[in-house]
Design a protein around this motif. Structure first.
Motif, PDB file in Angstrom:
ATOM      1  N   ARG A   8       0.844  -1.205   0.000  1.00 49.44           N
ATOM      2  CA  ARG A   8       0.000   0.000   0.000  1.00 49.44           C
ATOM      3  C   ARG A   8       0.876   1.251   0.000  1.00 49.44           C
ATOM      4  O   ARG A   8       1.814   1.338   0.788  1.00 49.44           O
ATOM      5  N   GLY A  16      10.207  -3.281   8.005  1.00 55.16           N
ATOM      6  CA  GLY A  16       9.409  -4.519   8.043  1.00 55.16           C
ATOM      7  C   GLY A  16       8.894  -4.865   6.660  1.00 55.16           C
ATOM      8  O   GLY A  16       8.975  -6.017   6.223  1.00 55.16           O
ATOM      9  N   ASN A  17       8.395  -3.872   5.932  1.00 58.29           N
ATOM     10  CA  ASN A  17       7.911  -4.112   4.566  1.00 58.29           C
ATOM     11  C   ASN A  17       9.055  -4.612   3.686  1.00 58.29           C
ATOM     12  O   ASN A  17       8.881  -5.502   2.863  1.00 58.29           O
ATOM     13  N   VAL A 143       4.974 -12.358   0.760  1.00 57.08           N
ATOM     14  CA  VAL A 143       4.478 -11.346   1.707  1.00 57.08           C
ATOM     15  C   VAL A 143       5.012 -11.653   3.104  1.00 57.08           C
ATOM     16  O   VAL A 143       5.587 -12.712   3.340  1.00 57.08           O
ATOM     17  N   GLY A 144       4.775 -10.718   4.022  1.00 57.65           N
ATOM     18  CA  GLY A 144       5.086 -10.961   5.423  1.00 57.65           C
ATOM     19  C   GLY A 144       3.983 -11.788   6.071  1.00 57.65           C
ATOM     20  O   GLY A 144       2.925 -12.021   5.493  1.00 57.65           O
ATOM     21  N   ASP A 146       1.806 -11.294   8.349  1.00 59.73           N
ATOM     22  CA  ASP A 146       0.460 -10.746   8.580  1.00 59.73           C
ATOM     23  C   ASP A 146      -0.474 -10.938   7.395  1.00 59.73           C
ATOM     24  O   ASP A 146      -1.689 -10.847   7.552  1.00 59.73           O
ATOM     25  N   GLN A 147       0.073 -11.205   6.214  1.00 59.80           N
ATOM     26  CA  GLN A 147      -0.776 -11.367   5.036  1.00 59.80           C
ATOM     27  C   GLN A 147      -1.079 -12.828   4.706  1.00 59.80           C
ATOM     28  O   GLN A 147      -1.787 -13.123   3.741  1.00 59.80           O
ATOM     29  N   ALA A 188       9.846 -12.406   8.612  1.00 57.06           N
ATOM     30  CA  ALA A 188       8.443 -12.380   8.182  1.00 57.06           C
ATOM     31  C   ALA A 188       7.604 -11.503   9.102  1.00 57.06           C
ATOM     32  O   ALA A 188       6.516 -11.077   8.752  1.00 57.06           O
ATOM     33  N   ILE A 190       8.795  -8.411  11.501  1.00 58.02           N
ATOM     34  CA  ILE A 190       9.704  -7.505  12.203  1.00 58.02           C
ATOM     35  C   ILE A 190       8.859  -6.741  13.217  1.00 58.02           C
ATOM     36  O   ILE A 190       7.747  -6.303  12.921  1.00 58.02           O
ATOM     37  N   MET A 200       6.032  -4.238  13.616  1.00 62.12           N
ATOM     38  CA  MET A 200       6.365  -2.896  13.111  1.00 62.12           C
ATOM     39  C   MET A 200       5.255  -2.499  12.140  1.00 62.12           C
ATOM     40  O   MET A 200       4.929  -3.260  11.234  1.00 62.12           O
ATOM     41  N   LYS A 202       3.140   0.753   9.885  1.00 61.11           N
ATOM     42  CA  LYS A 202       3.136   2.109   9.329  1.00 61.11           C
ATOM     43  C   LYS A 202       2.237   3.053  10.082  1.00 61.11           C
ATOM     44  O   LYS A 202       2.443   4.253  10.080  1.00 61.11           O
TER      45      LYS A 202
HETATM   46  P1  AMP Z   1       1.494  -3.171   3.991  1.00 58.05           P
HETATM   47  O1  AMP Z   1       2.292  -2.160   4.712  1.00 58.05           O
HETATM   48  O2  AMP Z   1       0.425  -3.708   4.856  1.00 58.05           O
HETATM   49  O3  AMP Z   1       1.055  -2.769   2.636  1.00 58.05           O
HETATM   50  O4  AMP Z   1       2.487  -4.386   3.811  1.00 58.05           O
HETATM   51  C1  AMP Z   1       3.281  -4.623   2.687  1.00 58.05           C
HETATM   52  C2  AMP Z   1       4.072  -5.897   2.847  1.00 58.05           C
HETATM   53  O5  AMP Z   1       4.957  -5.798   3.971  1.00 58.05           O
HETATM   54  C3  AMP Z   1       3.209  -7.139   3.124  1.00 58.05           C
HETATM   55  O6  AMP Z   1       3.768  -8.227   2.434  1.00 58.05           O
HETATM   56  C4  AMP Z   1       3.329  -7.327   4.598  1.00 58.05           C
HETATM   57  O7  AMP Z   1       3.144  -8.658   4.991  1.00 58.05           O
HETATM   58  C5  AMP Z   1       4.755  -6.883   4.863  1.00 58.05           C
HETATM   59  N1  AMP Z   1       4.928  -6.400   6.238  1.00 58.05           N
HETATM   60  C6  AMP Z   1       4.243  -5.379   6.833  1.00 58.05           C
HETATM   61  N2  AMP Z   1       4.660  -5.197   8.097  1.00 58.05           N
HETATM   62  C7  AMP Z   1       5.635  -6.127   8.310  1.00 58.05           C
HETATM   63  C8  AMP Z   1       6.470  -6.441   9.431  1.00 58.05           C
HETATM   64  N3  AMP Z   1       6.389  -5.773  10.575  1.00 58.05           N
HETATM   65  N4  AMP Z   1       7.360  -7.443   9.300  1.00 58.05           N
HETATM   66  C9  AMP Z   1       7.467  -8.132   8.140  1.00 58.05           C
HETATM   67  N5  AMP Z   1       6.708  -7.890   7.055  1.00 58.05           N
HETATM   68  C10 AMP Z   1       5.806  -6.894   7.121  1.00 58.05           C
END
Ligand code: AMP
Ligand code: TRP
Length: 332
Positions: A8, A16-17, A143-144, A146-147, A188, A190, A200, A202
């Motif tokens: 996003r 983390g992303n 993906v991390g 959470d997804q 996977a 952070i 972690m 946003k």
């Molecule tokens: P998002 O910020 O939700 O769009 O996440 C984008 C990508 O970063 C996705 O694949 C998430 O799983 C990964 N992601 C988001 N936060 C973390 C985190 N703290 N540690 C590892 N991966 C993360």
């Protein structure tokens, strides 16, 4: 194999992303056909400023490029520029049980976080994410952690679509493969710098995360202020030392050294020595990101051109899939 993933464009893509998702993309693009999307339609399901969205999209593109996504090889584009995402999202919504969507952890968390912004788009978020993947017949999704649940749901929806609308010829009659999640071996999830029991994120205060564009001063400040644990030893133990363990994970992934090796280096050293060293390592590692961002900020037209080209390539695949889907569903 076709790979699909997205992030996003929320303006503060963090470590983390990068460690959870983007770093894997770079390796995967060498041997696979990759589609990397900037998912603006997902970004608008939580509060956002319309005046900043275009800038955030360009920033996300700059991060993809700075991290090493190769636009000659991989497709990079903005989700809303390929209308078929919204169309397939709608169609798949008609075969997605509401109960499944209500179970999603991210929906529950985000609804708690933004109590006055619980919209139908947020509820349907995983359906649109499924559409993203299936539109390109993606077989794997890096993906991390959470997804993972969302990709599981994408598998369920793909299976349902095949059962309802695929031809009854077993494997050969399938319209969609059930996509697999690709999680990194480490990184996977952070954790937040201030609260290492939480991921972690946003949406937290910036002192919880390192943005990929943070200045050296900010990186040092944030790492030095990161929560550590009682005791003095720098050892990996997630239950007893969640703070230090998170920092060790980051250190190890950034330097490509094993956690044991780093522990050995810091035997008898203080938390502060360790943190100073980590801050330096991060500053050096992220320096090219900052440089590239500065450079790309003055080259908007070039970045937009990459996104336009990516959208044209994506559209060819998306239109082919939609033609098939409309026919199968009796809409054409
Ligand atoms: P998002 O910020 O939700 O769009 O996440 C984008 C990508 O970063 C996705 O694949 C998430 O799983 C990964 N992601 C988001 N936060 C973390 C985190 N703290 N540690 C590892 N991966 C993360
Ligand atoms: N939901 C993902 C996230 O919040 C972003 C995303 C949207 C995505 N569509 C996707 C990730 C398709 C992988 C595949 O991080």
């Amino acid at each position: 194999m076709r790979i699909f993933s997205g992030i996003r464009p929320t303006g503060n893509i963090h470590l983390g992303n990068y460690l959870g998702a983007i770093k894997q993309w770079i390796a995967l693009q060498e041997t696979n056909e990759c589609v990397f999307c900037i998912v603006d339609l997902h970004a608008i399901t939580t509060p956002y400023n319309p005046k900043e969205l275009q800038k955030n999209i360009l920033d996300a593109a700059a991060i993809y490029l700075a991290a090493g996504v190769n636009p000659e090889k991989s497709i990079i584009f903005t989700q809303s520029s390929v209308k078929e995402h919204a169309e397939l999202g709608w169609l798949l919504g008609t075969i997605t049980p509401m109960g499944e969507l209500g179970r999603m952890t991210q929906f529950k968390e985000k609804s708690k976080q933004h109590k006055d912004y619980i919209n139908a788009g947020l509820f349907n978020y995983p359906v649109l994410m499924t559409a993203d993947i299936l539109l390109y017949k993606g077989k794997a999704v890096p993906v991390g952690k959470d997804q993972e649940q969302h990709v599981e749901l994408a598998r369920t929806i793909a299976k349902k679509f095949n059962q309802k609308f695929g031809s009854p010829r077993g494997e050969a009659g399938k319209v969609f493969d059930e996509p697999e999640t690709i999680l990194p071996k480490a990184g996977a999830k952070i954790m937040s710098l201030q609260d290492p029991k939480k991921k972690m994120s946003k949406s937290d205060d910036p002192k919880n995360y390192i943005s990929l564009f943070d200045s050296p001063e900010d990186i040092t400040k944030k790492i030095m202020a990161a929560t550590t644990d009682s005791g003095k030893e720098i050892i990996y133990n997630v239950t007893k030392k969640p703070g230090i363990s998170n920092l060790l994970t980051i250190y190890s992934l950034i330097t490509d050294r094993s956690v044991e090796d780093i522990q050995r280096e810091f035997v008898k050293k203080s938390y502060s020595d360790f943190k100073k060293s980590l801050a330096n390592v991060l500053i050096n590692y992220l320096e090219p990101f900052r440089r590239k961002q500065k450079e790309l900020q003055t080259r908007d037209i070039y970045v937009k051109e990459i996104l336009n080209k990516g959208a044209s390539r994506a559209k060819i695949i998306a239109e082919t899939t939609m033609k098939e889907v409309r026919e199968k569903m009796g809409l054409a």
